[in-house]
Design a protein around this motif. Sequence first.
Motif, PDB file in Angstrom:
ATOM      1  N   SER B  71     -54.185  61.542  -1.816  1.00  0.00           N
ATOM      2  CA  SER B  71     -52.739  61.650  -1.991  1.00  0.00           C
ATOM      3  C   SER B  71     -52.101  61.570  -0.607  1.00  0.00           C
ATOM      4  N   PHE B  72     -50.894  61.036  -0.584  1.00  0.00           N
ATOM      5  CA  PHE B  72     -50.152  60.960   0.659  1.00  0.00           C
ATOM      6  C   PHE B  72     -48.821  61.688   0.494  1.00  0.00           C
ATOM      7  N   LEU B  73     -48.432  62.380   1.554  1.00  0.00           N
ATOM      8  CA  LEU B  73     -47.099  62.968   1.609  1.00  0.00           C
ATOM      9  C   LEU B  73     -46.353  62.222   2.713  1.00  0.00           C
ATOM     10  N   HIS B  74     -45.402  61.409   2.291  1.00  0.00           N
ATOM     11  CA  HIS B  74     -44.623  60.610   3.228  1.00  0.00           C
ATOM     12  C   HIS B  74     -43.371  61.393   3.619  1.00  0.00           C
ATOM     13  N   ILE B  75     -43.109  61.451   4.919  1.00  0.00           N
ATOM     14  CA  ILE B  75     -41.924  62.157   5.402  1.00  0.00           C
ATOM     15  C   ILE B  75     -41.033  61.126   6.094  1.00  0.00           C
ATOM     16  N   THR B  76     -39.868  60.940   5.533  1.00  0.00           N
ATOM     17  CA  THR B  76     -38.932  59.924   6.040  1.00  0.00           C
ATOM     18  C   THR B  76     -37.852  60.597   6.893  1.00  0.00           C
ATOM     19  N   ALA B  77     -37.681  60.072   8.110  1.00  0.00           N
ATOM     20  CA  ALA B  77     -36.660  60.589   9.028  1.00  0.00           C
ATOM     21  C   ALA B  77     -36.664  62.114   9.083  1.00  0.00           C
ATOM     22  N   PRO B  78     -37.781  62.712   9.494  1.00  0.00           N
ATOM     23  CA  PRO B  78     -37.883  64.186   9.464  1.00  0.00           C
ATOM     24  C   PRO B  78     -36.902  64.852  10.416  1.00  0.00           C
ATOM     25  N   LYS B  79     -36.581  66.094  10.059  1.00  0.00           N
ATOM     26  CA  LYS B  79     -35.720  66.939  10.870  1.00  0.00           C
ATOM     27  C   LYS B  79     -36.530  68.138  11.353  1.00  0.00           C
ATOM     28  N   PRO B  80     -36.068  68.833  12.396  1.00  0.00           N
ATOM     29  CA  PRO B  80     -36.817  70.004  12.897  1.00  0.00           C
ATOM     30  C   PRO B  80     -37.114  71.039  11.811  1.00  0.00           C
ATOM     31  N   GLU B  81     -36.236  71.178  10.836  1.00  0.00           N
ATOM     32  CA  GLU B  81     -36.468  72.160   9.769  1.00  0.00           C
ATOM     33  C   GLU B  81     -37.604  71.758   8.830  1.00  0.00           C
ATOM     34  N   ASP B  82     -38.111  70.557   8.967  1.00  0.00           N
ATOM     35  CA  ASP B  82     -39.287  70.146   8.189  1.00  0.00           C
ATOM     36  C   ASP B  82     -40.589  70.641   8.822  1.00  0.00           C
ATOM     37  N   SER B  83     -40.495  71.236  10.002  1.00  0.00           N
ATOM     38  CA  SER B  83     -41.682  71.762  10.673  1.00  0.00           C
ATOM     39  C   SER B  83     -42.291  72.874   9.844  1.00  0.00           C
ATOM     40  N   ALA B  84     -43.568  72.747   9.519  1.00  0.00           N
ATOM     41  CA  ALA B  84     -44.284  73.705   8.678  1.00  0.00           C
ATOM     42  C   ALA B  84     -45.715  73.206   8.530  1.00  0.00           C
ATOM     43  N   THR B  85     -46.533  73.991   7.838  1.00  0.00           N
ATOM     44  CA  THR B  85     -47.856  73.535   7.437  1.00  0.00           C
ATOM     45  C   THR B  85     -47.773  73.051   5.994  1.00  0.00           C
ATOM     46  N   TYR B  86     -48.287  71.863   5.751  1.00  0.00           N
ATOM     47  CA  TYR B  86     -48.262  71.282   4.410  1.00  0.00           C
ATOM     48  C   TYR B  86     -49.674  71.343   3.832  1.00  0.00           C
ATOM     49  N   LEU B  87     -49.777  71.999   2.682  1.00  0.00           N
ATOM     50  CA  LEU B  87     -51.060  72.226   2.022  1.00  0.00           C
ATOM     51  C   LEU B  87     -51.177  71.355   0.776  1.00  0.00           C
ATOM     52  N   CYS B  88     -52.379  70.857   0.557  1.00  0.00           N
ATOM     53  CA  CYS B  88     -52.706  70.075  -0.624  1.00  0.00           C
ATOM     54  C   CYS B  88     -53.752  70.861  -1.415  1.00  0.00           C
ATOM     55  N   ALA B  89     -53.674  70.841  -2.733  1.00  0.00           N
ATOM     56  CA  ALA B  89     -54.643  71.542  -3.566  1.00  0.00           C
ATOM     57  C   ALA B  89     -54.907  70.748  -4.829  1.00  0.00           C
ATOM     58  N   VAL B  90     -56.127  70.887  -5.368  1.00  0.00           N
ATOM     59  CA  VAL B  90     -56.466  70.231  -6.624  1.00  0.00           C
ATOM     60  C   VAL B  90     -56.819  71.279  -7.668  1.00  0.00           C
ATOM     61  N   HIS B  91     -56.449  70.983  -8.903  1.00  0.00           N
ATOM     62  CA  HIS B  91     -56.741  71.866 -10.024  1.00  0.00           C
ATOM     63  C   HIS B  91     -57.617  71.074 -10.987  1.00  0.00           C
ATOM     64  N   PRO B  92     -58.800  71.621 -11.318  1.00  0.00           N
ATOM     65  CA  PRO B  92     -59.725  70.858 -12.158  1.00  0.00           C
ATOM     66  C   PRO B  92     -59.287  70.823 -13.610  1.00  0.00           C
ATOM     67  N   ASN B  93     -59.886  69.917 -14.343  1.00  0.00           N
ATOM     68  CA  ASN B  93     -59.516  69.713 -15.732  1.00  0.00           C
ATOM     69  C   ASN B  93     -60.272  70.675 -16.650  1.00  0.00           C
ATOM     70  N   THR B  94     -60.166  71.956 -16.323  1.00  0.00           N
ATOM     71  CA  THR B  94     -60.750  73.009 -17.140  1.00  0.00           C
ATOM     72  C   THR B  94     -59.679  74.061 -17.353  1.00  0.00           C
ATOM     73  N   ASN B  95     -59.986  75.042 -18.144  1.00  0.00           N
ATOM     74  CA  ASN B  95     -59.003  76.093 -18.379  1.00  0.00           C
ATOM     75  C   ASN B  95     -59.159  77.260 -17.405  1.00  0.00           C
ATOM     76  N   ALA B  96     -60.066  77.104 -16.445  1.00  0.00           N
ATOM     77  CA  ALA B  96     -60.217  78.135 -15.418  1.00  0.00           C
ATOM     78  C   ALA B  96     -59.120  77.966 -14.389  1.00  0.00           C
ATOM     79  N   GLY B  97     -58.738  79.070 -13.757  1.00  0.00           N
ATOM     80  CA  GLY B  97     -57.552  79.029 -12.919  1.00  0.00           C
ATOM     81  C   GLY B  97     -57.761  78.623 -11.493  1.00  0.00           C
TER      82      GLY B  97
END
Lengths: 114, 111
Positions: B71-97
Motif C-alpha cells: 500500500s502507498f500513502l501519497h502526500i500531496t503538497a504537505p504542510k508542517p502540520e502533516d509531520s507525524a509518524t504514519y503507521l500501516c497495519a493489516v487485519h487478517p480474514n479471520t474473526n480474531a481481533g
Amino acid sequence: DAGVTQSPTHLIKTRGQHVTLRCSPISGHKSVSWYQQVLGQGPQFIFQYYEKEERGRGNFPDRFSARQFPNYSSELNVNALLLGDSALYLCASSSGRPFSTEAFFGQGTRLTVV
Amino acid sequence: EDQVTQSPEALRLQEGESSSLNCSYTVSGLRGLFWYRQDPGKGPEFLFTLYSAGEEKEKERLKATLTKKESFLHITAPKPEDSATYLCAVHPNTNAGKSTFGDGTTLTVKP
C-alpha cells in the motif's frame, strides 16, 4: 460522543510490582483490544475481548491478563513487572461486528518500570 | 505469520514537496489494511481502511492506494502540520481481533 478513554495517563512502578490499566470504549462499541508500543516500534497486539470473552491473544507471557466488564470497559493487568514492560499501552475500541475492522485508539497509558 | 514492513523509516520534506510512503505486507488472507497517524506520546489516529486491490481513498492531502502486496500513502503538497509518524497495519480474514502493525514512517515537513 467521548472517544476511547484510558486511565491513568502516566504511571511509574517498581520491578516486581503489578499494575492495572483501564479502558472505556466508544459508546456502542463492544470490542476492546490492547496493544503495547515500545518507543520507535509499532503497536504489538496483546489481547482482544468481545462481549466479555477473549477473542485473540498475542505472544505475551502469562504475566499479562485482561478482562472485559458488562459495560464493555476493560482492564489490562500485568504482574511481576520487568524493566522491559516499560511502554505505551494502547486500548483500541471497535464495534465488534463480525469481520468489522476499524479500530479507534485511546491516548494510551505510559508505563515506566524502574 | 503476518508481516508489515514500512519504508522509509524517516522522511524529511520541504513544505509543498510531494512524496509517498510504502507499506509492504504478507498476510494469510487480507480483511483490511489500515493507515494511522500518530503524534508523539499520543495514540494512533485512524485515517483509512482499504479492503481490496485497486481501492483508493483520499482525505485532504493524503491518498492511500492498495495492491495485493503493498500500500502507498501519497502526500500531496504537505504542510508542517502533516509531520507525524504514519503507521500501516493489516487485519487478517479471520474473526480474531489481531492487527499487525509496521514500525511506521516518521515524516518531518519543514516550512
